[in-house]
Design a protein around this motif. Structure first.
Motif, PDB file in Angstrom:
ATOM      1  N   GLY A  40       0.802  -1.218   0.000  1.00 27.25           N
ATOM      2  CA  GLY A  40       0.000   0.000   0.000  1.00 27.25           C
ATOM      3  C   GLY A  40       0.830   1.261   0.000  1.00 27.25           C
ATOM      4  O   GLY A  40       0.335   2.327  -0.361  1.00 27.25           O
ATOM      5  N   CYS A  41       2.082   1.170   0.437  1.00 29.85           N
ATOM      6  CA  CYS A  41       2.883   2.404   0.475  1.00 29.85           C
ATOM      7  C   CYS A  41       4.357   2.164   0.151  1.00 29.85           C
ATOM      8  O   CYS A  41       5.025   3.064  -0.323  1.00 29.85           O
ATOM      9  N   GLU A  42       4.852   0.999   0.437  1.00 29.58           N
ATOM     10  CA  GLU A  42       6.279   0.704   0.271  1.00 29.58           C
ATOM     11  C   GLU A  42       7.150   1.701   1.020  1.00 29.58           C
ATOM     12  O   GLU A  42       8.279   1.971   0.642  1.00 29.58           O
ATOM     13  N   VAL A  45       4.723   2.370   6.311  1.00 30.95           N
ATOM     14  CA  VAL A  45       3.745   3.044   7.165  1.00 30.95           C
ATOM     15  C   VAL A  45       2.381   2.353   7.204  1.00 30.95           C
ATOM     16  O   VAL A  45       1.761   2.256   8.260  1.00 30.95           O
ATOM     17  N   CYS A  46       1.884   1.873   6.082  1.00 28.78           N
ATOM     18  CA  CYS A  46       0.473   1.472   6.028  1.00 28.78           C
ATOM     19  C   CYS A  46       0.199   0.098   6.630  1.00 28.78           C
ATOM     20  O   CYS A  46      -0.911  -0.193   7.040  1.00 28.78           O
ATOM     21  N   GLY A  47       1.209  -0.759   6.653  1.00 31.66           N
ATOM     22  CA  GLY A  47       1.029  -2.067   7.270  1.00 31.66           C
ATOM     23  C   GLY A  47       0.369  -3.123   6.401  1.00 31.66           C
ATOM     24  O   GLY A  47       0.229  -4.273   6.818  1.00 31.66           O
ATOM     25  N   SER A  48      -0.039  -2.781   5.178  1.00 32.71           N
ATOM     26  CA  SER A  48      -0.698  -3.774   4.308  1.00 32.71           C
ATOM     27  C   SER A  48       0.197  -4.966   4.029  1.00 32.71           C
ATOM     28  O   SER A  48      -0.286  -6.057   3.757  1.00 32.71           O
ATOM     29  N   CYS A  49       1.504  -4.730   4.042  1.00 30.17           N
ATOM     30  CA  CYS A  49       2.462  -5.769   3.613  1.00 30.17           C
ATOM     31  C   CYS A  49       2.931  -6.616   4.776  1.00 30.17           C
ATOM     32  O   CYS A  49       3.838  -7.422   4.617  1.00 30.17           O
ATOM     33  N   THR A  50       2.339  -6.415   5.962  1.00 31.74           N
ATOM     34  CA  THR A  50       2.831  -7.107   7.154  1.00 31.74           C
ATOM     35  C   THR A  50       2.704  -8.624   7.019  1.00 31.74           C
ATOM     36  O   THR A  50       1.641  -9.135   6.637  1.00 31.74           O
ATOM     37  N   SER A  60       7.039  -6.371   5.020  1.00 33.38           N
ATOM     38  CA  SER A  60       7.780  -7.041   3.944  1.00 33.38           C
ATOM     39  C   SER A  60       8.196  -6.082   2.843  1.00 33.38           C
ATOM     40  O   SER A  60       9.000  -6.418   1.994  1.00 33.38           O
ATOM     41  N   CYS A  61       7.659  -4.839   2.867  1.00 31.89           N
ATOM     42  CA  CYS A  61       8.090  -3.872   1.853  1.00 31.89           C
ATOM     43  C   CYS A  61       9.449  -3.283   2.192  1.00 31.89           C
ATOM     44  O   CYS A  61      10.150  -2.776   1.325  1.00 31.89           O
ATOM     45  N   LEU A  62       9.807  -3.305   3.484  1.00 26.07           N
ATOM     46  CA  LEU A  62      11.078  -2.699   3.886  1.00 26.07           C
ATOM     47  C   LEU A  62      12.165  -3.754   4.041  1.00 26.07           C
ATOM     48  O   LEU A  62      13.349  -3.445   4.017  1.00 26.07           O
TER      49      LEU A  62
HETATM   50  S1  FES Z   1       3.496  -1.455   1.994  1.00 26.74           S
HETATM   51 FE1  FES Z   1       2.901  -0.001   3.461  1.00 26.74          FE
HETATM   52  S2  FES Z   1       4.045  -0.666   5.175  1.00 26.74           S
HETATM   53 FE2  FES Z   1       4.734  -1.945   3.625  1.00 26.74          FE
END
Ligand code: FES
Ligand code: FES
Lengths: 155, 773
Positions: A40-42, A45-50, A60-62
């Motif tokens: 959701g943001c890469e 911040v948004c947490g979608s990729c948790t 998982s984006c970081l």
């Molecule tokens: S995609 Fe938003 S926190 Fe990883």
């Protein structure tokens, strides 16, 4: 240059070689076809990729895929078992805790971690713990209700 | 049993809770290339040249497309999102220019983020590397950032074709506002500043396209697949028949339109003969997509000493950004909802659409109603304060009574129809909210410490929902016996598959599980409206109902013919049709579908199959309404606001699925809460954006939003077959004003009047300090 990676994803051993700058999210989504993990943001911040890495929630984006070397990754695709849906999946559906469903996989990872830690079923604590995951659709109301129920609180 | 009105569990969930959703980023087409967009770094200036040579020479880069590569027909998006009738234009003194949004900047740039080139490469990593190598030579010129300064003589022009930067205007006059104002005993007025916010769904936008066998397939995170197709056909020089637009699962949306990338990506796919996809990044989404609000409203409420409202007047300055495809839509929405639930016979609203060097403004959840409710309900509280009355009592005194419904508001709606509140009982709604929230005792609540203050606030709204021009659906009996619904309106979280199945199931006497709902694809049916403006519950349910009834009549005719029984003696139950009292003698839907199939033995050779394609053209919008009571606690040392409680009383007419409607209310409150407390997209005075991550642009989290109580007081509308009124946006309309009023109540000892949205802790501290001095 590629790096060879060995990790466990949803209980299965995976051996794969990937560009060193590949993120864990891209490895899951693009290389392993596990598109249930959303971006959701890469920006962390948004947490979608948790997802869960060795049982702990991780963005998982970081995280670089290489950092998951030798570790155990759990995604939304690994939650249901032969005996059926995971209680988290059932509770979210029963309480209408998802609308578009984009944030849902990330919330699942966060809630699974809370359950394994035995977090107290207290609304303020639950809201605090969920505050690292954004949802634009639900206003969190039903997500909080479902999570409290999963933690053994009021239904 | 029937299913409309009960909380049927969602069919969508099984897929979404197991990671099997199909969002745009999940699309995997063999051979697909990835695109990124190069964007202007300057807010205004001459674009002298764009050097892409180095980017093109990077291994893996397949194409760099600039404005010079675009066919004439695809250089700009020139259609507007509205049609105004001549009567409307005349009645409300509307003047509005056309709109032309460049698909890629040519000759000049007019905002930061404007697309200047499209890069297509083997993967996103390479494409992003290449983006850094494209060099734009821009001779910057002063940016127009402040909409008031934009109107002053001598301001630079955002668009040379728009003199004075004034793109549109209107003037609504109802009754005799000047005289009513002169004769009133009191007046309260203020200047309200409503910041620019961003729709910010969790999924960013995206577009993919493939060109195979002279047919173009476009996947887009669009709310309007059929409309997008109608835009693309002339721009790409294709027949609509050769374009298929698919809206896959979407991670929210909350507003939109047609964007340059939706033209660029198909063009790239056609040119390269390879599938191409572009996925927006969060920074791009915040900077470019779904900007909304951004109004400066000067407003005045005139009233008598006994509290009766006399007149409301306002001047709405809408900062449209650099192009304005929505014309007067947003400020006119403010004007047409500004009198809310109140009886205000004399009204004037002047609207001005101003161009600035910013991203274009679009309708986002609420689209003018949150602004309208904020302005009028803040004025109502100021008036109550002036008179020493309780704001709730002042409201009750001025509500339009139920026996005046339907109430003609003396002006036109944007669709050219007379603006009429068709249904509702505002006094009951407000009283219900007061009772349910325990309003009388709320102020007795003890703050957590002596630096905290508790406050209670209230707000009401109306919303014209279910806008036309039409919605379409086809309902067909499948040879399996299941019923297939194809609808032109598609979801991004609104639960169409569940709700439309409920509507259809009731007509056929079957379970929703036996209905298959298909949406989001122009190949399904020739027409479609889309999902926006709280319209799907209204228009899609109506057309599905109509098409289901017509298909049922075909089933009846056929069964009557085969069974040799009069239609009136047939019973529909469990997917079968049988003569009353003789359940064993009937036929299943599957058997009937086979009998109706084309062929020499068809029982319906004149109209083979059992299907009906219908459209629903709403007579005008239908007005839903709502009331909210919010309780806040403010820390007077830090300016931090905590929202403790929100009670929503909502009238969305017939409720199709209460679980889904409540979910819309919860999400709507959260969106409005974000707007009043957190969300602001900032530009500096050179037009550089300052809120391009979720660290700078704050969305509400689980700790910001309280538990929300939702109560329904439904008054079905006569304007559609099921009596439905929209439910998707109302809660967003009332939330900001209710919370703002609660903050002012909490800080009454300091005389704080909130007139800006959002109100930050720092700004609140300023106001508290001013009050202390
Ligand atoms: S995609 Fe938003 S926190 Fe990883
Ligand atoms: S359900 Fe849509 S973002 Fe959470």
């Amino acid at each position: 240059m590629k790096v060879d990676l060995e990790l466990t994803v949803n209980g299965e051993a995976v051996g794969i070689s990937a560009d060193p700058r590949t993120t864990l999210a891209d490895l899951l989504r693009d290389h392993l076809g596990l598109t249930g993990t959303h971006l959701g943001c890469e920006q962390g911040v948004c947490g979608s990729c948790t997802v869960l890495v060795d049982g702990h929630s991780a963005r998982s984006c970081l995280m670089l895929a290489a950092a998951a070397q030798g570790r155990e990754v759990t995604t939304i695709e690994g939650m249901a078992s032969e005996s059926g849906l995971h209680p988290v999946q059932e509770a979210f559906s029963r309480h209408h805790a998802l609308q578009c469903g984009f944030c849902t996989p990330g919330f699942f990872a966060t809630v699974l971690e809370m359950m394994s830690e035995g977090v107290l079923a207290d609304e303020a604590i639950v809201r605090e713990r969920l505050s690292g995951n954004l949802c634009r659709c639900t206003g969190y109301h039903n997500i909080v209700t479902a999570t409290l129920e999963l933690l053994g609180g009021r239904p | 049993m029937t299913y409309v009105g009960i909380p049927v569990p969602r069919t969508e969930d099984a897929r979404l809770i197991s990671g099997q959703g199909h969002y745009l980023a999940d699309l995997a087409i063999p051979g697909m290339l990835e695109a990124v967009v190069v964007r202007s770094q300057d807010a205004a200036g001459e674009l002298r040249s764009l050097d892409a040579d180095e980017a093109l020479s990077l291994p893996g880069v397949r194409m760099v497309m600039t404005a010079a590569d675009l066919p004439e027909s695809a250089r700009a998006i020139t259609r507007s999102f509205y049609v105004l009738t001549p009567q409307f234009v005349e009645r409300h003194a509307v003047e509005v220019g056309g709109s032309s949004e460049p698909v890629l900047a040519a000759g000049r740039v007019c905002r930061v983020g404007e697309p200047t080139a499209l890069i297509v490469a083997t993967d996103r990593y390479v494409a992003e590397d290449a983006r850094r190598l494209v060099l734009a030579d821009v001779d910057p010129s002063p940016a127009v950032v402040d909409p008031e300064a934009a109107l002053s003589p001598g301001s630079p022009l955002v668009d040379p074709a728009v003199p004075g930067n004034l793109h549109g205007r209107f003037d609504v006059v109802v009754g005799d506002p000047d005289r009513a104002r002169e004769n009133a005993e009191h007046r309260v007025s203020a200047r309200f500043r409503i910041a620019r916010s961003v729709g910010s769904p969790l999924e960013n936008r995206g577009v993919a396209a493939k060109w195979v066998d002279d047919t173009l397939t476009v996947w887009s995170t669009t709310q309007i697949p059929h409309v997008l197709r109608s835009y693309l056909a002339p721009m790409l020089g294709l027949e609509e028949e050769r374009i298929r637009v698919i809206a896959p699962d979407m991670g929210g949306s909350f507003g939109g339109g047609v964007y340059p990338e939706e033209v660029l990506v198909p063009l790239a796919a056609m040119r390269l003969g390879r599938p191409v996809r572009w996925l927006e990044e969060r920074g791009e989404d915040l900077m470019n997509s779904r900007h909304s609000r951004d109004q400066l409203i000067d407003a005045e409420l005139a009233f008598d000493g006994n509290g009766s409202f006399r007149s409301l007047s306002m001047r709405i300055l809408q900062d449209c950004g650099a192009v304005n495809p929505f014309g007067i839509t947003l400020p006119f929405n403010v004007a047409s909802h500004a009198r809310s639930v109140y009886r205000i016979d004399h009204f004037r609203a002047e609207g001005l659409c101003v161009l600035t060097n910013k991203t274009r403004n679009t309708p986002v959840r609420g689209a003018g109603r949150p602004e309208a409710a904020f302005v009028v309900d803040r004025l109502v509280d100021m008036a109550a304060h002036r008179l020493g009355m309780d704001p709730a009592d002042l409201r009750l005194k001025n509500l339009i009574p139920a026996d005046e419904m339907p109430k003609d508001m003396g002006m036109m709606y944007r669709d050219g129809n007379q603006l009429v509140y068709d249904s509702g009982d505002f006094p009951d709604q407000v009283r219900t909210a007061l009772e349910a929230s325990g309003y009388q005792t709320l102020r007795d609540r003890k703050p957590r410490s002596d630096r905290h203050r508790i406050g209670v606030g209230m707000s009401c709204h109306v919303e014209g929902t279910g806008l036309g021009p039409h919605e379409a659906a086809e309902v067909r009996v499948d040879t399996s016996g299941k019923i297939v619904v194809r609808c032109g309106s598609q979801p991004h979280g609104q639960s169409h598959a569940t709700v439309l199945a409920q509507v259809c199931a009731d007509v056929f006497g079957i379970r929703p599980d036996d209905v298959l709902v298909r949406t989001g694809d122009t190949a399904l049916l020739p027409f479609g409206g889309g999902t926006f403006g709280s319209r799907s519950g209204v228009t899609a349910s109506a057309v599905v109902r109509i098409a289901s009834e017509q298909t049922r009549r075909k089933l009846e005719e056929l069964a009557s013919d085969v069974l040799e029984i009069a239609v009136n003696d047939l019973v529909f139950e469990g997917g079968r049709v049988f003569p009353r009292g003789v359940p064993d003698a009937g036929l299943t839907f599957a058997e009937l579908a086979r009998l109706a199939a084309p062929g020499p033995a068809s029982r319906r050779p004149h109209d083979p199959g059992l299907a009906s394609l219908n459209t629903f053209v709403p007579p005008s919008v239908t007005f839903s309404s709502g009331t909210q009571v919010a309780v806040v606690e403010v820390d007077i040392d830090t300016g931090m606001v905590e929202v403790l409680d929100v009670v929503v009383v909502d009238d969305c007419g017939t409720i199709l699925n209460p679980m889904v409607v409540d979910g819309q209310q919860h999400g709507g409150v959260a969106h409005g809460l974000g707007n009043i407390l957190l969300e602001e997209f900032r530009y500096d005075d050179t037009g550089q954006p300052g809120s391009v991550t979720f660290m700078d642009y704050l969305l509400p989290t689980a700790t910001d939003v309280p538990s929300i109580t939702v109560i329904h007081r439904s008054h079905p509308t006569p304007l559609n077959p099921l009596g439905v009124k929209g439910a998707g946006e109302g809660a967003t309309a009332s939330a900001p004003a209710g919370i703002a009023n609660a903050i002012c109540d909490a800080l009454a000892e300091f005389g704080v009047e909130v007139t800006e949205m959002p109100i930050s802790p720092a700004r609140l501290l300023d106001l508290i300090d001013q009050g202390r001095r």
